[in-house]
Structures are given as C-alpha cells and as structure tokens.
Design a protein around this motif. Structure first.
Motif, mmCIF file in Angstrom:
data_model
loop_
_atom_site.group_PDB
_atom_site.id
_atom_site.type_symbol
_atom_site.label_atom_id
_atom_site.label_comp_id
_atom_site.label_asym_id
_atom_site.label_seq_id
_atom_site.Cartn_x
_atom_site.Cartn_y
_atom_site.Cartn_z
ATOM 1 N N CYS A 23 0.867 -1.188 0.000
ATOM 2 C CA CYS A 23 0.000 0.000 0.000
ATOM 3 C C CYS A 23 0.899 1.231 0.000
ATOM 4 O O CYS A 23 2.114 1.093 0.183
ATOM 5 N N PRO A 24 0.342 2.438 -0.190
ATOM 6 C CA PRO A 24 1.211 3.626 -0.258
ATOM 7 C C PRO A 24 2.102 3.802 0.975
ATOM 8 O O PRO A 24 3.272 4.155 0.833
ATOM 9 N N CYS A 25 1.587 3.541 2.185
ATOM 10 C CA CYS A 25 2.443 3.740 3.367
ATOM 11 C C CYS A 25 3.370 2.560 3.580
ATOM 12 O O CYS A 25 4.390 2.667 4.247
ATOM 13 N N GLY A 26 3.005 1.420 3.008
ATOM 14 C CA GLY A 26 3.894 0.263 3.056
ATOM 15 C C GLY A 26 3.559 -0.775 4.118
ATOM 16 O O GLY A 26 4.131 -1.856 4.116
ATOM 17 N N TYR A 27 2.621 -0.455 5.041
ATOM 18 C CA TYR A 27 2.457 -1.344 6.199
ATOM 19 C C TYR A 27 1.151 -2.121 6.236
ATOM 20 O O TYR A 27 0.795 -2.693 7.261
ATOM 21 N N LEU A 28 0.434 -2.169 5.123
ATOM 22 C CA LEU A 28 -0.791 -2.954 5.079
ATOM 23 C C LEU A 28 -0.458 -4.422 5.382
ATOM 24 O O LEU A 28 0.431 -5.003 4.774
ATOM 25 N N CYS B 166 -1.285 0.393 9.229
ATOM 26 C CA CYS B 166 -1.392 1.025 7.916
ATOM 27 C C CYS B 166 -2.357 2.189 8.035
ATOM 28 O O CYS B 166 -3.403 2.068 8.647
ATOM 29 N N ARG B 167 -1.999 3.325 7.465
ATOM 30 C CA ARG B 167 -2.862 4.505 7.557
ATOM 31 C C ARG B 167 -3.557 4.812 6.237
ATOM 32 O O ARG B 167 -4.077 5.893 6.048
ATOM 33 N N CYS B 168 -3.525 3.851 5.319
ATOM 34 C CA CYS B 168 -4.091 4.134 3.995
ATOM 35 C C CYS B 168 -5.582 3.797 3.954
ATOM 36 O O CYS B 168 -6.019 2.827 4.548
#
Ligand code: ZN
Length: 498
Positions: A349-354, A361-363
C-alpha cells in the motif's frame, strides 16, 4: 595515386553498416570538402584531420581535396571517420603505401595533435565487421575491448603516425590483447543467497524464476529484503555463454566511453522510478540503448513498481514479449536487443504497512486501490510469479537458519534449465501456448485442478498458460517428466492475485 578508398563503419542502433571513405585529390585551388557528413560536423572534422596530418609530420596536400562518405543516408557521428579520412588523404597523396589498405577497417577520432581518441560501438563494429574478413585498426582503448571477441584481428593505435608507419611497414602495429579487466566484476563478487534469512516462499519463487526464465513480482513492506533477493538472481543464473557475452558487450560499447564496462557477470540493472522513458528503453537523436537493453541477458529490477510512470511501464510490454525494442525517432529507426528477466517489487500500500503484524497502515481502501491500479493490467499479465515478502518478527529472524548458498541453488537451476533445453531448446518462459501444450505433459488430474482454479478466480486463458509454464518449471526443478497436481498447486500459490 590520386584516389584512395578506406573502409569504415557507421553505427545505427546495434548495427554497424559499412561505410566507404573515398579521398580524391585534383589539381586546382587548394580546398578541402567532405561530402556525406552533416554540414555542422564537416568543419570540425576538416579542422581535426588537417591539424592531425600536419602535427604528425606529413604534408597536407595543397590540392583540391574531396572526401566522400558513402552511402550518404547513414547516421554518421563525424568523429569516428577522422582516422579513415586522414589515412585516405595520406594514401591519395602517396604518403603511405596502399597495397594492404583494403584488408582493414578503420575508425577513430583524431585530436589536433594526431593522437587517436576512443569511439563508441567498437565491439559492435568488430563483431559485425568480422564477417567481411578484414582486420581492424581502432583506438588503443577500444581495440582491447574489440579483441575480447576472438572473432577478428584487431590492432590498437594511439597516433595517426603509428597507423601510417604500419601501412608503410616501418613499425607494424601490435595485435590488441583482450582487455585485461574483462573478467573484472562490475559490482564486486556477486552477493550470496545464504545471506537471506527466512523468506522461504520468496527464495523458492526466485529459484523458479531463475530456472524457467520467469518474471517475478515481490510484494511486501519496506525493509523485508525484496531488493536483497533481486540482487541475488544473477548469482543463481548460469554464467553468460560466449554468444550472450558478445551481444552484452556490443551493447555496452554503444554507451559513451566513460560508461563502458565489460564484465563477464550477468547484467543487473536497477533504474530508479524517476527514470525517463528514454533512459529506460533507449532513444535520443542518435539512438542509444536504455536500461532494458543494458539488462539484456540479465536482470532488470524495478523497485517500487507503482511509482514508475505508467506510460514508461507500458513500453515494457513489447520487449517482454519479443526480447527486442524498436525505437523510431524522426527519420531514424533503431533496434536493440532487450531480452531481460524482469523482477519488480512494490509495497502492499502507499504507506507500506498494510498487513504488517506490528505497525498500523494509515491508507484508505481507495488509496490502496489507486496505488495498485497504477500498474497496468497488461503489464501485470506478463508477470508469471507474484509472491509476498512478509516482515519477520525479530525473534523469528534471529532463530532462522542461514539459507542455502547461491552455489547450491545455482546447481539445481542449471539442471532444470538443461532439461528444458534438451526437451524444447528454450526456457519454459519462452514457450508460446502451442509449444507449451506440446511440452507440458500435464496429467489429467493436474489439468482438472487448473481448470477449477481458473473458473473460481475467473482468470483468463493467458493466465492459464502463465500458470502452466511455471508449473512446468516446478516439475523440471523436481526432475519430473510430467506436470502433476502438486506442481500446478505450487504454481497457483505463487501467483497471488493483486
Ligand atoms: Zn498503508
């Protein structure tokens, strides 16, 4: 003699078409004309040739000099023709012996002092010119590279005077020795797979990719070793064979001189996602190879795949299918080989942590969808293996044993590739659907599993063949003649739906 003919070669993409340089001297008012070069380059070439001839201790003929470069419609970087032009003038004015002139091809840029400067494309030139049966006289630096080929006799020269002395049989030029640094490794010793701890599926996917020539996508948060894995692919592939090496070196010789590196390692290129289309696929007014061609016979690693310009990624489809890239720009067309193995990596995901076990993850779901949509469907469709590289908890990572070394994996890869060449004379990834149906030897049970999976995941016919190719490679790694249910299931497991 008032007319002399000297052989040389132009550069058009990878091709090095022959060019005849004619020098003619006529009585009349002293003049020096060059026909066949772009006007902007004629003056510079004239100035260099005139100064080099005089500085080398020869007479510059006080006659009407006409130099003609034929054919006229080839791309001609003027510098490379300085040496043949100067030798043509010396021959036409009887300052050098001409009896052996037609046994050579010459190229080199002259400094005003008469020194010879390196040119681009020496390996490409010597490779293609070897069939013409002539020897080559090239700038010293380039001669050592061209001599790597073992296909042609190459002489290196550092001054115009030395070339003249060769034709006059005063001091023969020495045959060039293959560049001593030809074995010098580009990035030091190749990194070893033993350094990658854990990551069993990712390592397996890398081995399968190496064995069958498949393209591969790693998905995982930052810092899980995606780049580390990709860097280790060249080390488990077989070494370049002679023919592959020649094409790799010929491509390298097309770069500006200071960027040329000649190594026996398989190429590994990892262009940044901000790279332009020209940098990636090649081009320019005088077309040069791009990253995909510099990765020819090696690995192209695209990290942070969704960050690449979508239009740039679209261009990869052609070389992924054909192993070649065609560049047309204005009137010029050029083709370069680009048979690379694609390894790509992306964050989930864009933040990387999904999906990360400890970090949030904050996306938004929309942001995740947009991020994944950035990779075009058609490109994704050409990626055979998609595998997750999950973060490993520190405790698990410490407990993990060192993996197998690259040498052990490379031996299995080599055996699996030998099976493929023996059966079908190419790697599984290169089989078209017809050849695949012929070579796969899939069991009825395996076929049924595959059909059921396709229906369940509503996959295309293209996906069917992608999975079957990978399953064929899994079977080859296990030295099995038939593709069984187990091989198919493993291949399906390595094709994570995005
Ligand atoms: Zn996220």
């Amino acid at each position: 003699m008032s007319l002399a003919l000297v052989y040389s070669r132009a550069l058009a993409g990878m091709a090095a078409p022959p060019v005849e340089v004619e020098a003619h001297l006529a009585p009349g008012l002293p003049a020096f004309n060059i026909v066949g070069l772009p006007d902007t380059e004629v003056k510079e070439s004239r100035d260099r040739v005139r100064a080099a001839i005089i500085q080398s201790g020869f007479d510059f003929p006080k006659k009407k000099i006409t130099v003609n470069l034929a054919p006229a419609d080839l791309p001609k970087e003027s510098g490379r023709f300085d040496l043949p032009i100067a030798i043509g003038i010396l021959a036409a004015s009887s300052q050098i012996a001409t009896d052996t002139l037609d046994q050579y091809e010459l190229a080199g840029e002259l400094a005003l002092s008469g020194h010879i400067r390196p040119i681009r494309g020496a390996v490409a030139m010597a490779w293609q010119g070897a069939q013409a049966g002539r020897s080559f006289i090239l700038p010293e630096e380039n001669a050592a590279q061209a001599a790597l080929l073992n296909t042609a006799t190459v002489y290196g020269a550092d001054t115009l005077a030395a070339v003249a002395a060769h034709f006059n049989r005063i001091t023969p030029l020495a045959t060039a020795e293959a560049a001593a640094d030809s074995g010098e490794e580009e990035h030091g010793p190749l990194p070893d797979l033993a350094e990658v701890k854990g990551q069993h599926s990712a390592r397996l996917a890398l081995e399968i990719a190496a064995a069958g020539g498949h393209s591969l996508l790693f998905i995982g948060p930052p810092g899980t070793g995606k780049s580390m894995l990709a860097q280790r692919l060249p080390g488990i592939l077989p070494p370049l064979d002679e023919a592959e090496m020649i094409s790799v070196w010929a491509l390298r010789s097309l770069l500006p001189t200071h960027q040329q590196r000649f190594s026996r390692q398989r190429p590994y290129r990892s262009p940044h996602h901000s790279a332009s289309a020209v940098a990636l696929v090649g081009g320019g007014s005088d077309p040069r190879p791009g990253e995909i061609s510099l990765a020819h016979q090696g690995v192209l690693f695209l990290d942070e795949l969704p960050e690449f310009d979508r239009k740039v990624l679209e261009v990869l489809r052609e070389p992924l299918e054909s192993g070649e890239i065609h560049i047309s720009r204005a009137a010029r067309q050029a083709s370069f080989p680009a048979r690379f193995q694609l390894v790509a990596a992306m964050n989930p995901c864009p933040c990387g942590y999904l999906g990360h076990p400890t970090r949030a993850c904050r996306c938004t779901p929309e942001a995740v969808a947009r991020y994944r949509d950035k990779i075009s469907g058609p490109l994704l469709d050409r990626i055979d293996l998609t595998v997750e590289v999950p973060p490993l908890p520190a405790a698990q990572l410490q407990a993990a044993e060192a993996g197998e070394s690259s040498a052990v994996v490379a031996a299995r890869v080599a055996a699996a590739r030998a099976r493929q060449y023996a059966r079908q004379n190419k790697l599984n990834a290169a089989l078209n659907s017809l050849e695949l149906d012929h070579s796969a030897a899939i069991t009825a049970e395996a076929k049924q599993v595959l059909a059921e999976t396709l229906e369940k995941l509503s996959l295309s016919a293209r996906s069917y063949h992608r999975i079957l190719r990978v399953a064929r490679t899994v079977a080859d790694l296990a030295a099995d003649d038939a593709v069984t249910r187990q091989h198919v299931l493993r291949a399906i497991g390595l094709r994570r739906a995005l």
